[in-house]
Write a protein that holds these residues in place. Structure first.
Motif, PDB file in Angstrom:
ATOM      1  N   ASP A   8       3.625   5.437  -8.075  1.00  9.34           N
ATOM      2  CA  ASP A   8       2.784   6.581  -8.649  1.00  9.34           C
ATOM      3  C   ASP A   8       3.625   7.965  -8.906  1.00  9.34           C
ATOM      4  OD1 ASP A   8       0.850   4.902  -8.768  1.00  9.34           O
ATOM      5  OD2 ASP A   8      -0.232   5.773  -7.186  1.00  9.34           O
ATOM      6  N   MET A   9       4.328   8.186  -7.836  1.00  9.92           N
ATOM      7  CA  MET A   9       5.001   9.557  -7.884  1.00  9.92           C
ATOM      8  C   MET A   9       6.181   9.366  -8.880  1.00  9.92           C
ATOM      9  SD  MET A   9       5.042  10.921  -4.145  1.00  9.92           S
ATOM     10  CE  MET A   9       5.089  12.879  -4.357  1.00  9.92           C
ATOM     11  N   PHE A  49       2.342   4.575  -3.597  1.00  5.93           N
ATOM     12  CA  PHE A  49       2.475   5.822  -3.718  1.00  5.93           C
ATOM     13  C   PHE A  49       3.664   6.331  -4.224  1.00  5.93           C
ATOM     14  CE2 PHE A  49      -1.112   5.455  -0.551  1.00  5.93           C
ATOM     15  CZ  PHE A  49      -1.992   6.169  -0.779  1.00  5.93           C
ATOM     16  N   CYS A  92       1.933   5.215   5.015  1.00  3.75           N
ATOM     17  CA  CYS A  92       3.492   4.991   5.058  1.00  3.75           C
ATOM     18  C   CYS A  92       3.886   5.040   6.545  1.00  3.75           C
ATOM     19  CB  CYS A  92       4.122   5.646   4.194  1.00  3.75           C
ATOM     20  SG  CYS A  92       3.915   5.398   2.076  1.00  3.75           S
ATOM     21  N   HIS A 135      -3.042  13.344  -2.151  1.00  2.00           N
ATOM     22  CA  HIS A 135      -2.063  12.330  -2.231  1.00  2.00           C
ATOM     23  C   HIS A 135      -1.230  12.385  -1.126  1.00  2.00           C
ATOM     24  CE1 HIS A 135       1.011   9.856  -4.691  1.00  2.00           C
ATOM     25  NE2 HIS A 135       1.748  10.575  -3.979  1.00  2.00           N
ATOM     26  N   CYS A 136      -0.553  13.568  -0.903  1.00  2.00           N
ATOM     27  CA  CYS A 136       0.302  13.471   0.315  1.00  2.00           C
ATOM     28  C   CYS A 136      -0.453  12.904   1.664  1.00  2.00           C
ATOM     29  CB  CYS A 136       1.005  14.921   0.582  1.00  2.00           C
ATOM     30  SG  CYS A 136       1.712  15.681  -0.651  1.00  2.00           S
ATOM     31  N   ALA A 154      -2.846  10.931   2.029  1.00  2.00           N
ATOM     32  CA  ALA A 154      -2.976   9.516   1.886  1.00  2.00           C
ATOM     33  C   ALA A 154      -1.922   8.514   2.008  1.00  2.00           C
ATOM     34  CB  ALA A 154      -3.851   9.321   0.523  1.00  2.00           C
ATOM     35  N   MET A 155      -0.650   9.301   1.440  1.00  2.00           N
ATOM     36  CA  MET A 155       0.865   8.595   1.608  1.00  2.00           C
ATOM     37  C   MET A 155       0.941   8.644   2.974  1.00  2.00           C
ATOM     38  SD  MET A 155       3.836   9.567  -0.947  1.00  2.00           S
ATOM     39  CE  MET A 155       5.457   8.802  -0.847  1.00  2.00           C
ATOM     40  N   LYS A 197      -1.745  10.104 -10.046  1.00  2.00           N
ATOM     41  CA  LYS A 197      -2.324   8.758 -10.923  1.00  2.00           C
ATOM     42  C   LYS A 197      -3.644   9.397 -11.271  1.00  2.00           C
ATOM     43  CE  LYS A 197      -3.133   3.950 -10.181  1.00  2.00           C
ATOM     44  NZ  LYS A 197      -2.217   3.480 -10.789  1.00  2.00           N
ATOM     45  N   THR A 237       0.686  -1.157   0.055  1.00  2.00           N
ATOM     46  CA  THR A 237      -0.126  -0.041  -0.043  1.00  2.00           C
ATOM     47  C   THR A 237       0.901   1.161  -0.084  1.00  2.00           C
ATOM     48  OG1 THR A 237      -1.698  -1.181   1.265  1.00  2.00           O
ATOM     49  CG2 THR A 237      -1.756   1.214   1.262  1.00  2.00           C
ATOM     50  N   CYS A 238       1.780   1.382   0.929  1.00  2.00           N
ATOM     51  CA  CYS A 238       2.830   2.315   0.863  1.00  2.00           C
ATOM     52  C   CYS A 238       3.597   2.397  -0.535  1.00  2.00           C
ATOM     53  CB  CYS A 238       3.769   2.270   2.088  1.00  2.00           C
ATOM     54  SG  CYS A 238       4.927   3.434   2.259  1.00  2.00           S
ATOM     55  N   CYS A 253       5.578  15.638   2.433  1.00  2.00           N
ATOM     56  CA  CYS A 253       5.844  16.018   0.654  1.00  2.00           C
ATOM     57  C   CYS A 253       6.889  17.143   0.547  1.00  2.00           C
ATOM     58  CB  CYS A 253       4.585  16.524   0.546  1.00  2.00           C
ATOM     59  SG  CYS A 253       3.754  15.011  -0.275  1.00  2.00           S
TER      60      CYS A 253
END
Length: 345
Positions: free
Chosen positions: A114-115, A111, A168, A160-161, A163-164, A233, A107-108, A212
């Motif tokens: 995707d980046m 992210f 993580c 995104h940040c 959720a990431m 994404k 899961t981590c 981030c």
């Protein structure tokens, strides 16, 4: 000189090769139209010259949403992973299990992948290229090196940040103070084989904003306003939503030494041959369209030749046909914008 040369040493592909490429793109569901956006890729680290369509085979699981306009090849997309970041044992080998700080959850990892896909494949990342000089091993005034892949605080969507960070926060990585950045993990591992440098994300960063803004050093920046930030994404088959973000932001000047083949901007992944713009799914005059990121559309540093026709004549092109076409750039070569740049998209 910033007039763009044709790679005459490379043999043009046969009609069969071009037809096969077009069929392969169509079979993959990539619709080729005159409106296909093919723009200059302004980051340089195994990036393509132009964001033309690519076919990613079934074995490529990540970055697939970029196939219709990609700055990365299938080879580069397939190579994206976390190997070497979190599992590097510090001696340069590829055995990512001996030391490290433990396996990072899928899961981590997603992210980070995707980046990386965004950085490698999305042409919009090039708008935030950090350095004007992209020639490798050129020393800056502060003793560090220029490079063509670094970005300068590209705004990442807050969702995104956040959720990431949530995905993580309990994962461990080797953190080196004071920066604790992703770029220092290898150095940290070389000096902490016993795992003493391993810390969780939430031990180092208090939230997604701080992560981030700092974990990637100055490449990314947390941005709460969705209208001026990029997604990392989007669904495969959808148009890239990032093309509608910051449309008034200029591309940087073109890097010295990074020339773009105007007539054959695409390299076939299988034959290695240059492919014409039309065969690759781009408009024949892609470089003259608004926002293409090409110098003949006013999107690069000032040319050393004084006009469009002079540039093309010097390169052996039909200057009248290139410069007097209905969609052509102005005959006078434009001066660069003070901040570098392109016409607004």
């Amino acid at each position: 000189p910033l007039c763009w040369t044709q790679h005459s040493a490379l043999r043009s592909p046969t009609a069969f090769t071009m037809a096969l490429l077009r069929f392969t793109l169509l079979a993959a569901g990539l619709v080729l139209t005159a409106a296909q956006e093919c723009d200059v890729c302004h980051l340089h680290y195994y990036h393509k010259e132009v964001s033309s369509p690519e076919v990613f085979g079934a074995g490529v699981k990540q970055c697939r949403e970029y196939q219709s306009e990609s700055c990365c090849t299938q080879t580069e997309a397939s190579a994206i992973s976390l190997a070497g970041l979190f599992y590097d044992n510090g001696d340069g080998s590829d055995t990512y299990t001996n030391y490290g700080c433990g396996k990072v959850s899928d899961t981590c990892q997603a992210f980070f992948i995707d980046m990386q896909c965004f950085h490698k494949c999305d042409k919009n990342a090039g708008k935030f290229r950090k350095f004007e000089n992209c020639q490798a091993d050129t020393v800056q005034d502060d003793g560090t090196y220029f490079d063509g892949e670094e970005m300068d605080r590209l705004p990442v969507r807050a969702s995104h940040c956040n959720a990431m960070f949530e995905a993580c926060k309990d994962e461990r990585y080797c953190a080196t103070a004071p920066k604790n950045s992703i770029f220092e993990i290898e150095y940290c591992m070389q000096n902490n084989f016993d795992g003493s440098g391993c810390r969780t994300f939430q031990d180092v960063w208090k939230d997604g904003t701080e992560m981030c803004d700092n974990f990637f050093e100055e490449n990314f920046q947390y941005q709460a306003d969705d209208s001026i930030s990029y997604v990392m994404k989007f669904p495969e088959g959808d148009a890239n939503p990032n093309n509608l973000v910051l449309t008034d932001k200029d591309y940087p000047n073109t890097c010295v030494g990074h020339e773009v083949n105007v007539t054959h901007p695409h390299v076939d992944a299988y034959s290695g041959q240059r492919v014409t713009a039309e065969a690759a799914g781009c408009a024949a005059n892609w470089h003259q369209l608004p926002g293409s990121g090409h110098p003949l559309n006013g999107t690069a540093a000032e040319s050393e030749c004084s006009s469009c026709k002079d540039c093309y004549s010097d390169l052996g092109f039909n200057a009248d046909a290139e410069c007097d076409a209905p969609s052509s750039a102005p005959s006078q070569a434009p001066s660069p914008a003070p901040s570098g740049g392109s016409s607004p998209k």
